[in-house]
Scaffold this motif. Structure first.
Motif, PDB file in Angstrom:
ATOM      1  N   GLU A   6     -14.286  -2.856  -0.222  1.00  0.00           N
ATOM      2  CA  GLU A   6     -14.001  -1.527  -0.833  1.00  0.00           C
ATOM      3  C   GLU A   6     -12.455  -1.104  -0.897  1.00  0.00           C
ATOM      4  O   GLU A   6     -12.120  -0.578  -1.908  1.00  0.00           O
ATOM      5  CB  GLU A   6     -15.122  -0.534  -0.759  1.00  0.00           C
ATOM      6  N   LEU A   7     -12.129  -0.792   0.497  1.00  0.00           N
ATOM      7  CA  LEU A   7     -10.774  -0.371   0.691  1.00  0.00           C
ATOM      8  C   LEU A   7      -9.880  -1.510  -0.034  1.00  0.00           C
ATOM      9  O   LEU A   7      -8.816  -1.000  -0.384  1.00  0.00           O
ATOM     10  CB  LEU A   7     -10.697  -0.089   2.004  1.00  0.00           C
TER      11      LEU A   7
ATOM     12  N   ILE B  99       0.174   3.672  -1.346  1.00  0.00           N
ATOM     13  CA  ILE B  99      -0.711   3.273  -0.587  1.00  0.00           C
ATOM     14  C   ILE B  99      -0.283   3.142   0.821  1.00  0.00           C
ATOM     15  O   ILE B  99       1.025   2.791   0.844  1.00  0.00           O
ATOM     16  CB  ILE B  99      -2.046   2.076  -0.847  1.00  0.00           C
TER      17      ILE B  99
ATOM     18  N   ILE C  30      -6.040  -2.432  -6.517  1.00  0.00           N
ATOM     19  CA  ILE C  30      -5.674  -1.631  -7.809  1.00  0.00           C
ATOM     20  C   ILE C  30      -4.616  -0.614  -8.065  1.00  0.00           C
ATOM     21  O   ILE C  30      -3.969  -0.599  -8.799  1.00  0.00           O
ATOM     22  CB  ILE C  30      -7.125  -1.150  -8.234  1.00  0.00           C
ATOM     23  N   SER C  31      -4.618   0.097  -6.720  1.00  0.00           N
ATOM     24  CA  SER C  31      -3.773   1.071  -6.629  1.00  0.00           C
ATOM     25  C   SER C  31      -2.084   0.590  -6.835  1.00  0.00           C
ATOM     26  O   SER C  31      -1.428   1.121  -7.462  1.00  0.00           O
ATOM     27  CB  SER C  31      -3.941   1.809  -5.366  1.00  0.00           C
TER      28      SER C  31
ATOM     29  N   ASN D 198     -10.131  -3.552  -2.429  1.00  0.00           N
ATOM     30  CA  ASN D 198     -10.134  -3.524  -3.901  1.00  0.00           C
ATOM     31  C   ASN D 198      -9.245  -2.133  -4.387  1.00  0.00           C
ATOM     32  O   ASN D 198      -8.523  -2.437  -5.407  1.00  0.00           O
ATOM     33  CB  ASN D 198     -11.492  -3.675  -4.509  1.00  0.00           C
ATOM     34  N   HIS D 199      -9.716  -1.222  -3.664  1.00  0.00           N
ATOM     35  CA  HIS D 199      -9.071   0.169  -4.005  1.00  0.00           C
ATOM     36  C   HIS D 199      -7.322  -0.037  -3.869  1.00  0.00           C
ATOM     37  O   HIS D 199      -6.500   0.375  -4.669  1.00  0.00           O
ATOM     38  CB  HIS D 199      -9.230   1.146  -3.193  1.00  0.00           C
ATOM     39  N   HIS D 200      -6.967  -0.699  -2.984  1.00  0.00           N
ATOM     40  CA  HIS D 200      -5.324  -0.747  -2.406  1.00  0.00           C
ATOM     41  C   HIS D 200      -4.822  -1.821  -3.636  1.00  0.00           C
ATOM     42  O   HIS D 200      -3.754  -1.252  -4.265  1.00  0.00           O
ATOM     43  CB  HIS D 200      -5.308  -1.452  -1.198  1.00  0.00           C
TER      44      HIS D 200
ATOM     45  N   LYS E 101     -15.616  -8.446  -7.289  1.00  0.00           N
ATOM     46  CA  LYS E 101     -14.651  -7.608  -7.958  1.00  0.00           C
ATOM     47  C   LYS E 101     -13.325  -7.976  -7.498  1.00  0.00           C
ATOM     48  O   LYS E 101     -12.306  -7.951  -8.224  1.00  0.00           O
ATOM     49  CB  LYS E 101     -14.981  -6.253  -7.466  1.00  0.00           C
TER      50      LYS E 101
END
Length: 210
Positions: free
Chosen positions: A68-69, A83, A75-76, A71-73, A121
């Motif tokens: 989760e972290l 980040i 995409i960010s 993927n978030h990074h 993802k």
């Protein structure tokens, strides 16, 4: 933003290939990331048995990774949002530092790790995937040397038990099945400048088309 995923067995040469490609593409334009930095934090009980010779903690499965972290990074970074990437120490199993990534700082991301394909993802974010092909025997020898010589807290008995209990079964279940789903297969046993040049050319050309 062009994202390259490098997958292979433990100690197959993923990090080495990533570093070589980063040099070729230009370090100022390339962010080299490791899946190892996204291990989940251990519980208090797990820390108590971290270096026990029985190797009770399984680090060789997708559940050990904070996708989760990660993927978030990714995409960010792609969306030009600042980040802080964690830097996870494999010996103490704690985050010891953070790397600040500013918006628009990089043109390429190279992410290497054993379990990159275990999260759908994450898989969807790659523009190019590379499998590092290295004999399991060579990988095992490299791992033994790395973990007993270069990483504090690991002794030969622990490394052996970890390989038998977790590493080998994890490779069979979570890593090897994805070999032929990668775009390119790279020889991790012998450096091949011509193949590295080809990969570099392929990345640049595919990036131009995005």
């Amino acid at each position: 933003m062009f994202i390259v995923g490098i997958i292979g067995l433990s100690c197959s040469g993923k990090t080495t290939l990533g570093e070589v490609l980063s040099e070729k593409l230009g370090k100022e334009k390339c962010l080299l990331m490791s899946l190892d930095d996204y291990y989940n934090e251990l519980t208090e009980e797990q820390y108590k048995i971290l270096h026990d010779d029985q190797a009770a903690i399984n680090f060789d499965c997708p559940e050990a990774i904070n996708y989760e972290l990660l993927n978030h990074h990714l995409i960010s970074i792609r969306d030009k949002i600042e980040i802080n990437i964690p830097k996870f120490d494999l010996g103490s199993c704690v985050v010891t530092n953070f790397l600040k990534v500013s918006p628009g700082q990089y043109e390429y991301i190279i992410l290497e790790g054993c379990f990159l394909f275990c999260n759908q993802k994450l898989r969807s974010l790659f523009d190019l995937t590379i499998w590092v092909e290295t004999s399991e025997y060579i990988c095992a020898l490299r791992r033994f040397i790395k973990y007993t010589k270069d990483i504090e807290g690991y002794n030969p008995q622990y490394v052996y038990n970890q390989c038998v209990k977790h590493v080998i079964p994890g490779q069979e279940k979570y890593i090897k099945p994805f070999r032929f789903e990668c775009d390119v297969i790279y020889n991790g046993e012998k450096s091949d400048p011509a193949l590295v040049d080809m990969l570099n050319y392929l990345i640049i050309k595919k990036n131009d088309k995005i």
